[in-house]
Design an enzyme around this catalytic site. Structure first.
Site, PDB file in Angstrom:
ATOM      1  N   SER A  74       0.843  -1.206   0.000  1.00  0.00           N
ATOM      2  CA  SER A  74       0.000   0.000   0.000  1.00  0.00           C
ATOM      3  C   SER A  74       0.874   1.250   0.000  1.00  0.00           C
ATOM      4  O   SER A  74       0.576   2.233  -0.698  1.00  0.00           O
ATOM      5  CB  SER A  74      -0.900   0.023   1.240  1.00  0.00           C
ATOM      6  OG  SER A  74      -1.709  -1.126   1.274  1.00  0.00           O
ATOM      7  N   ASN A 153      -6.857  -8.730  -7.589  1.00  0.00           N
ATOM      8  CA  ASN A 153      -6.762  -9.573  -6.394  1.00  0.00           C
ATOM      9  C   ASN A 153      -8.017 -10.397  -6.140  1.00  0.00           C
ATOM     10  O   ASN A 153      -7.953 -11.460  -5.543  1.00  0.00           O
ATOM     11  CB  ASN A 153      -6.430  -8.730  -5.152  1.00  0.00           C
ATOM     12  CG  ASN A 153      -7.218  -7.456  -5.065  1.00  0.00           C
ATOM     13  OD1 ASN A 153      -7.329  -6.692  -6.033  1.00  0.00           O
ATOM     14  ND2 ASN A 153      -7.787  -7.192  -3.910  1.00  0.00           N
ATOM     15  N   GLN A 181      -0.240  -8.802  -6.718  1.00  0.00           N
ATOM     16  CA  GLN A 181      -0.696 -10.195  -6.821  1.00  0.00           C
ATOM     17  C   GLN A 181       0.075 -10.987  -7.874  1.00  0.00           C
ATOM     18  O   GLN A 181       0.003 -12.213  -7.892  1.00  0.00           O
ATOM     19  CB  GLN A 181      -2.203 -10.235  -7.155  1.00  0.00           C
ATOM     20  CG  GLN A 181      -3.094  -9.680  -6.065  1.00  0.00           C
ATOM     21  CD  GLN A 181      -3.218 -10.606  -4.863  1.00  0.00           C
ATOM     22  OE1 GLN A 181      -3.032 -11.819  -4.957  1.00  0.00           O
ATOM     23  NE2 GLN A 181      -3.544 -10.047  -3.713  1.00  0.00           N
ATOM     24  N   THR A 239      14.777   4.169   9.175  1.00  0.00           N
ATOM     25  CA  THR A 239      15.735   3.063   9.265  1.00  0.00           C
ATOM     26  C   THR A 239      15.127   1.826   8.607  1.00  0.00           C
ATOM     27  O   THR A 239      13.974   1.468   8.886  1.00  0.00           O
ATOM     28  CB  THR A 239      16.075   2.772  10.747  1.00  0.00           C
ATOM     29  OG1 THR A 239      16.583   3.983  11.311  1.00  0.00           O
ATOM     30  CG2 THR A 239      17.098   1.670  10.873  1.00  0.00           C
ATOM     31  N   CYS A 328      -9.157  -7.152   2.864  1.00  0.00           N
ATOM     32  CA  CYS A 328      -9.472  -6.014   3.725  1.00  0.00           C
ATOM     33  C   CYS A 328     -10.964  -5.732   3.765  1.00  0.00           C
ATOM     34  O   CYS A 328     -11.442  -5.029   4.636  1.00  0.00           O
ATOM     35  CB  CYS A 328      -8.705  -4.789   3.297  1.00  0.00           C
ATOM     36  SG  CYS A 328      -8.646  -4.594   1.543  1.00  0.00           S
TER      37      CYS A 328
HETATM   38  N1  PLP Z   1      -2.478  -4.143  -4.101  1.00  0.00           N
HETATM   39  C1  PLP Z   1      -3.092  -5.318  -4.262  1.00  0.00           C
HETATM   40  C2  PLP Z   1      -3.584  -5.719  -5.614  1.00  0.00           C
HETATM   41  C3  PLP Z   1      -3.293  -6.161  -3.168  1.00  0.00           C
HETATM   42  O1  PLP Z   1      -3.929  -7.317  -3.326  1.00  0.00           O
HETATM   43  C4  PLP Z   1      -2.823  -5.746  -1.897  1.00  0.00           C
HETATM   44  C5  PLP Z   1      -3.065  -6.579  -0.697  1.00  0.00           C
HETATM   45  O2  PLP Z   1      -4.025  -7.328  -0.618  1.00  0.00           O
HETATM   46  C6  PLP Z   1      -2.151  -4.524  -1.799  1.00  0.00           C
HETATM   47  C7  PLP Z   1      -2.004  -3.731  -2.918  1.00  0.00           C
HETATM   48  C8  PLP Z   1      -1.626  -4.021  -0.490  1.00  0.00           C
HETATM   49  O3  PLP Z   1      -0.434  -4.681  -0.156  1.00  0.00           O
HETATM   50  P1  PLP Z   1       0.032  -4.645   1.395  1.00  0.00           P
HETATM   51  O4  PLP Z   1      -0.841  -5.607   2.112  1.00  0.00           O
HETATM   52  O5  PLP Z   1       1.468  -5.077   1.357  1.00  0.00           O
HETATM   53  O6  PLP Z   1      -0.119  -3.232   1.846  1.00  0.00           O
END
Ligand code: PLP
Length: 388
Positions: A74, A153, A181, A239, A328
């Site tokens: 993210s 995803n 993904q 860091t 999520c």
């Molecule tokens: N982008 C996609 C397509 C994802 O499926 C996800 C997580 O499910 C993310 C971004 C976010 O990744 P992270 O969990 O490392 O923040």
């Protein structure tokens, strides 16, 4: 049928592989140096980061200096979108994304829309594919940046990234793709792909949670979102999380090894067995997403006249870990924005199920799911207020 535990939620997260964990462990304790320190502990940590950066770069055909480590996928999405726009204010105020992105991208665009940018959201077709024609029609002389995910995803569809990137290049817009993904699961070669930035996340490819990376094409300037000590080429201060970065590097090397061993064809074969088996045994169900242009480990279906939560709970009771919608949003009762954008109605979207396989998933696991799942659907339908 003997009870077994079958984890089929690898799109949400993957287990840390044994090799990856072994590589990480020394960097928590005896090799705990701060990579910014001059002494030998610091230099050891710095060397380990450089090695990991090299492994990740090799996985996607980049140079080590093109890889920026971030706090998660993210964070890499946010850095790509906001950092590139902030650094390129002269490019224009029009930006384009799609209706089916992860919230890290969609919500960044929404925020930018409230802060002076003109946002265009591209639609997808019934298989969740973004059409190059729709991008061609939407892109303008003042389009600064386009962000289209490599693979979705929720339904696994892989977009025509080369074609979409080419359109951006012709029109002088920056192109970012969220490959969280896809990275480590399908071949990605940024030396041949017209992408300017590409997001990855370790925990989707047998690495640890809480570490992401952004590929940034040479010469492209980003304004940091986190200011401070100037780590990561001045783009992401703080860091470095050395054990996690080392784990990400080991995960990249594992991905290359799995690729050489033919994992993609093994996993897509058992994935197809799962999809075909569900289609045969569960009446009134259909595959969501593209049938062939999809992630090799990804199966997703909709089961009509049923709601997803009931399926998930009963599958869990049978030892099977699955999800409906993205990780999520799976605790929310709202139907997935991805399925709605694909044209599904609310009631059908509620019957979505995502089963994502991993390197340790066996054919016996798939047989177990195919035995367990149809009776679950039958029972739920008997209880359901929706009748055929
Ligand atoms: N982008 C996609 C397509 C994802 O499926 C996800 C997580 O499910 C993310 C971004 C976010 O990744 P992270 O969990 O490392 O923040």
């Amino acid at each position: 049928m003997e009870f077994r535990k079958v984890y089929l939620d690898h799109s949400a997260t993957t287990p840390v592989a044994a090799d990856v964990l072994d590589a990480m462990i020394p960097y928590f304790s005896e090799k705990m140096g701060n990579p910014n320190s001059l002494h030998s502990w610091g230099r050891d940590a710095k060397r380990a980061i450089d090695e990991a950066r090299g492994s990740l770069a090799e996985l996607i055909g980049a140079s080590a200096s093109d890889i920026v480590f971030t706090g998660c996928g993210s964070a890499a999405d946010n850095l790509a979108i906001k950092g590139a726009l902030w650094a390129a204010k002269k490019r224009g105020k029009h930006i384009i994304t799609t209706a089916v992105e992860h919230h890290a991208v969609i919500d960044s665009f929404k925020w930018l829309g409230k802060n002076g940018y003109d946002v265009t959201i591209l639609p997808v077709d019934g298989e969740c594919m973004v059409s190059p024609d729709s991008l061609r029609a939407a892109i303008r002389d003042d389009t600064a940046l386009v962000s289209v995910m490599f693979a979705n995803n929720e339904v696994g569809t892989i977009n025509p990234i080369a074609e979409l990137g080419e359109i951006c290049r012709e029109r002088g817009a920056l192109f970012h793709t969220d490959a969280v993904q896809a990275a480590g699961h399908v071949k990605i070669d940024v030396s041949k792909l017209p992408v300017d930035m590409l997001t990855m996340s370790a925990h989707k490819m047998y690495g640890p949670k809480g570490i992401g990376a952004l590929y940034v094409r040479k010469g492209l300037k980003l304004v940091p979102l986190v200011h401070g000590g100037g780590q990561e080429f001045g783009v992401r201060s703080g860091t470095e999380n050395v054990p996690a970065i080392v784990g990400f590097g080991a995960a990249a090397r594992l991905a290359e090894r799995l690729d050489k061993e033919g994992e993609e064809s093994r996993i897509s074969r058992i994935r197809d067995k799962l999809l075909d088996g569900i289609m045969e045994r569960v009446p009134d169900s259909f595959v969501t997403g593209h049938r062939t242009k999809r992630l090799p480990y990804h199966a997703s279906v909709c089961v009509r006249r049923i709601e997803g939560e009931g399926m998930l709970l009963r599958l869990d009771y049978a030892g099977i870990g699955a999800s409906s919608g993205s990780a999520c949003t799976s605790c929310s009762l709202d139907p997935s924005h991805v399925l709605l954008a694909m044209g599904l109605d609310h009631a059908t979207a509620h019957g979505s199920l995502r089963l994502t396989l991993g390197k340790d998933t066996t054919e016996e696991d798939i047989d177990y799911v195919l035995e367990s799942f149809p009776p679950i659907v039958k029972t739920l339908r008997e209880l359901s207020p929706y009748k055929a």
